[in-house]
Design an enzyme around this catalytic site. Sequence first.
Site, PDB file in Angstrom:
ATOM      1  N   ALA A  65     -20.849-174.229 -47.096  1.00  0.00           N
ATOM      2  CA  ALA A  65     -21.687-173.806 -48.211  1.00  0.00           C
ATOM      3  C   ALA A  65     -22.778-174.860 -48.384  1.00  0.00           C
ATOM      4  O   ALA A  65     -22.599-176.027 -48.014  1.00  0.00           O
ATOM      5  CB  ALA A  65     -20.855-173.675 -49.470  1.00  0.00           C
ATOM      6  N   GLY A 109     -17.123-173.758 -45.685  1.00  0.00           N
ATOM      7  CA  GLY A 109     -17.405-172.325 -45.733  1.00  0.00           C
ATOM      8  C   GLY A 109     -17.734-171.751 -44.366  1.00  0.00           C
ATOM      9  O   GLY A 109     -17.546-170.554 -44.133  1.00  0.00           O
ATOM     10  N   GLU A 112     -14.472-171.017 -42.889  1.00  0.00           N
ATOM     11  CA  GLU A 112     -13.916-169.885 -43.639  1.00  0.00           C
ATOM     12  C   GLU A 112     -14.607-168.571 -43.260  1.00  0.00           C
ATOM     13  O   GLU A 112     -13.971-167.518 -43.180  1.00  0.00           O
ATOM     14  CB  GLU A 112     -14.049-170.151 -45.142  1.00  0.00           C
ATOM     15  CG  GLU A 112     -13.167-171.309 -45.609  1.00  0.00           C
ATOM     16  CD  GLU A 112     -13.475-171.777 -47.019  1.00  0.00           C
ATOM     17  OE1 GLU A 112     -14.665-172.057 -47.302  1.00  0.00           O
ATOM     18  OE2 GLU A 112     -12.552-171.845 -47.843  1.00  0.00           O
ATOM     19  N   GLU A 132     -13.903-180.166 -47.550  1.00  0.00           N
ATOM     20  CA  GLU A 132     -14.191-180.065 -48.982  1.00  0.00           C
ATOM     21  C   GLU A 132     -13.645-181.219 -49.815  1.00  0.00           C
ATOM     22  O   GLU A 132     -14.303-181.693 -50.737  1.00  0.00           O
ATOM     23  CB  GLU A 132     -13.639-178.732 -49.546  1.00  0.00           C
ATOM     24  CG  GLU A 132     -14.470-177.506 -49.194  1.00  0.00           C
ATOM     25  CD  GLU A 132     -14.061-176.866 -47.877  1.00  0.00           C
ATOM     26  OE1 GLU A 132     -13.339-177.513 -47.086  1.00  0.00           O
ATOM     27  OE2 GLU A 132     -14.474-175.730 -47.640  1.00  0.00           O
TER      28      GLU A 132
HETATM   29  C1  HXC Z   1     -26.527-178.569 -47.242  1.00  0.00           C
HETATM   30  C2  HXC Z   1     -26.483-179.607 -45.209  1.00  0.00           C
HETATM   31  C3  HXC Z   1     -25.135-179.262 -45.028  1.00  0.00           C
HETATM   32  C4  HXC Z   1     -24.507-178.503 -46.063  1.00  0.00           C
HETATM   33  C5  HXC Z   1     -25.773-180.389 -43.315  1.00  0.00           C
HETATM   34  N1  HXC Z   1     -26.830-180.290 -44.122  1.00  0.00           N
HETATM   35  N2  HXC Z   1     -24.724-179.749 -43.846  1.00  0.00           N
HETATM   36  N3  HXC Z   1     -27.167-179.258 -46.303  1.00  0.00           N
HETATM   37  N4  HXC Z   1     -25.243-178.184 -47.148  1.00  0.00           N
HETATM   38  N5  HXC Z   1     -23.237-178.093 -45.983  1.00  0.00           N
HETATM   39  C6  HXC Z   1     -28.171-180.873 -43.917  1.00  0.00           C
HETATM   40  C7  HXC Z   1     -28.192-182.367 -44.196  1.00  0.00           C
HETATM   41  O1  HXC Z   1     -28.318-182.588 -45.565  1.00  0.00           O
HETATM   42  C8  HXC Z   1     -29.410-182.779 -43.427  1.00  0.00           C
HETATM   43  O2  HXC Z   1     -30.578-182.432 -44.170  1.00  0.00           O
HETATM   44  C9  HXC Z   1     -29.370-181.873 -42.210  1.00  0.00           C
HETATM   45  O3  HXC Z   1     -28.553-180.763 -42.565  1.00  0.00           O
HETATM   46  C10 HXC Z   1     -28.753-182.565 -41.036  1.00  0.00           C
HETATM   47  O4  HXC Z   1     -27.496-183.128 -41.403  1.00  0.00           O
HETATM   48  P1  HXC Z   1     -27.048-184.619 -41.053  1.00  0.00           P
HETATM   49  O5  HXC Z   1     -25.898-184.935 -41.899  1.00  0.00           O
HETATM   50  O6  HXC Z   1     -28.224-185.530 -41.111  1.00  0.00           O
HETATM   51  O7  HXC Z   1     -26.612-184.434 -39.520  1.00  0.00           O
HETATM   52  P2  HXC Z   1     -25.402-185.130 -38.716  1.00  0.00           P
HETATM   53  O8  HXC Z   1     -25.374-186.611 -38.995  1.00  0.00           O
HETATM   54  O9  HXC Z   1     -25.590-184.665 -37.301  1.00  0.00           O
HETATM   55  O10 HXC Z   1     -24.062-184.512 -39.297  1.00  0.00           O
HETATM   56  C11 HXC Z   1     -23.785-183.122 -39.194  1.00  0.00           C
HETATM   57  C12 HXC Z   1     -22.622-182.742 -40.125  1.00  0.00           C
HETATM   58  C13 HXC Z   1     -22.892-183.245 -41.545  1.00  0.00           C
HETATM   59  C14 HXC Z   1     -21.308-183.351 -39.581  1.00  0.00           C
HETATM   60  C15 HXC Z   1     -22.504-181.208 -40.055  1.00  0.00           C
HETATM   61  O11 HXC Z   1     -24.166-182.767 -41.940  1.00  0.00           O
HETATM   62  C16 HXC Z   1     -21.915-182.808 -42.562  1.00  0.00           C
HETATM   63  O12 HXC Z   1     -20.812-183.376 -42.647  1.00  0.00           O
HETATM   64  N6  HXC Z   1     -22.271-181.811 -43.365  1.00  0.00           N
HETATM   65  C17 HXC Z   1     -21.492-181.382 -44.494  1.00  0.00           C
HETATM   66  C18 HXC Z   1     -20.294-180.614 -44.063  1.00  0.00           C
HETATM   67  C19 HXC Z   1     -19.461-180.175 -45.271  1.00  0.00           C
HETATM   68  O13 HXC Z   1     -19.039-181.021 -46.076  1.00  0.00           O
HETATM   69  N7  HXC Z   1     -19.224-178.889 -45.392  1.00  0.00           N
HETATM   70  C20 HXC Z   1     -18.402-178.339 -46.465  1.00  0.00           C
HETATM   71  C21 HXC Z   1     -19.314-177.955 -47.570  1.00  0.00           C
HETATM   72  S1  HXC Z   1     -18.358-177.418 -48.943  1.00  0.00           S
HETATM   73  P3  HXC Z   1     -31.809-183.457 -44.299  1.00  0.00           P
HETATM   74  O14 HXC Z   1     -32.688-182.738 -45.284  1.00  0.00           O
HETATM   75  O15 HXC Z   1     -31.262-184.745 -44.742  1.00  0.00           O
HETATM   76  O16 HXC Z   1     -32.356-183.479 -42.902  1.00  0.00           O
HETATM   77  C22 HXC Z   1     -17.993-175.831 -48.624  1.00  0.00           C
HETATM   78  C23 HXC Z   1     -17.204-175.166 -49.705  1.00  0.00           C
HETATM   79  C24 HXC Z   1     -17.059-173.724 -49.421  1.00  0.00           C
HETATM   80  O17 HXC Z   1     -18.323-175.293 -47.636  1.00  0.00           O
HETATM   81  C25 HXC Z   1     -16.403-173.084 -50.584  1.00  0.00           C
HETATM   82  C26 HXC Z   1     -16.761-171.636 -50.700  1.00  0.00           C
HETATM   83  C27 HXC Z   1     -18.179-171.420 -50.980  1.00  0.00           C
END
Ligand code: HXC
Length: 258
Positions: A65, A109, A112, A132
């Site tokens: 998400a 997400g 999921e 999460e």
């Molecule tokens: C918003 C995101 C994002 C996310 C990545 N980006 N994941 N933006 N939401 N989930 C954006 C970053 O902010 C960044 O933007 C760009 O994508 C590149 O990401 P980096 O982190 O710089 O890249 P990298 O170092 O290669 O790492 C990749 C990654 C990491 C491992 C995928 O981005 C990451 O851990 N992302 C979050 C994953 C996460 O926690 N997902 C769960 C979300 S909660 P900028 O603008 O800085 O370039 C969820 C709850 C669901 O899903 C519940 C139901 C709805």
Amino acid sequence: AAYENIQVETDGAVGIIRLDRPKAYNALNAALVDEVGHALRAFEADDTVGCMVLTGSEKAFAAGADIKEMQEKSYADVQREDFITDDWEVLTHCRKPVIAAVAGFALGGGCEFALMCDMIIAADTAQFGQPEVQLGIIPGAGGTQRLTRSVGKSMAMYMCLTGDKIDAQTALQAGLVAKVVPADDLMEETLKAAQKIAGLSRPVVATCKEAVNRAYETTLSEGVLFERRAFHGTFALEDRSEGMQAFIEKRKPEWKHR
Ligand code: HXC
């Protein structure tokens, strides 16, 4: 329809939806999820389509998400919206099979979303995770439920409680994915399976999907009864006569209901 966050195309009788928000690793914001729902409904209604594929890019199926969007929300907001919204659930209401073709990150997400599809085919680059807890939340789109039913308690607990990612081979061993293929072959291999399904009798495929899904919704004895009646039901189809006749005559069946 013109979409901003996804690309939609067909390959024969297969409808393909490609998540396309490269600047955020296909993070699932409301606009993207809304477009996926719209595209799925369109393929569901399109008689020329028999199977769907949901995929992302080489780098990411989806990184979850959209955290920037979620960050703004209060408890009252998520409660009022019943976040996640119904759009997320469109996938689970499709009657035609949907295959997730996953390369790179399928996190939160994203994992999921893949689990809402009927099966997952993974590139050897795929990484699955429920990170999460590291954000101070828990999975909210089936990560504690569909994942647990898919991989069992221990692996689901491991993934949900540590937030650690697992690679494609581990996902295969755990039963999360049906198949792992070299990254370069992901679409070709997925389309092979999708074309095969799309080439079968539509009512048979829909009935079979419904029967497998009952295994998640009911007791074993009710599920087996549902299966038996659905199995009996296939005997009413011309395609059942054709399928068996073709086998006996050593030829390919020509399905009427396509
Ligand atoms: C918003 C995101 C994002 C996310 C990545 N980006 N994941 N933006 N939401 N989930 C954006 C970053 O902010 C960044 O933007 C760009 O994508 C590149 O990401 P980096 O982190 O710089 O890249 P990298 O170092 O290669 O790492 C990749 C990654 C990491 C491992 C995928 O981005 C990451 O851990 N992302 C979050 C994953 C996460 O926690 N997902 C769960 C979300 S909660 P900028 O603008 O800085 O370039 C969820 C709850 C669901 O899903 C519940 C139901 C709805």
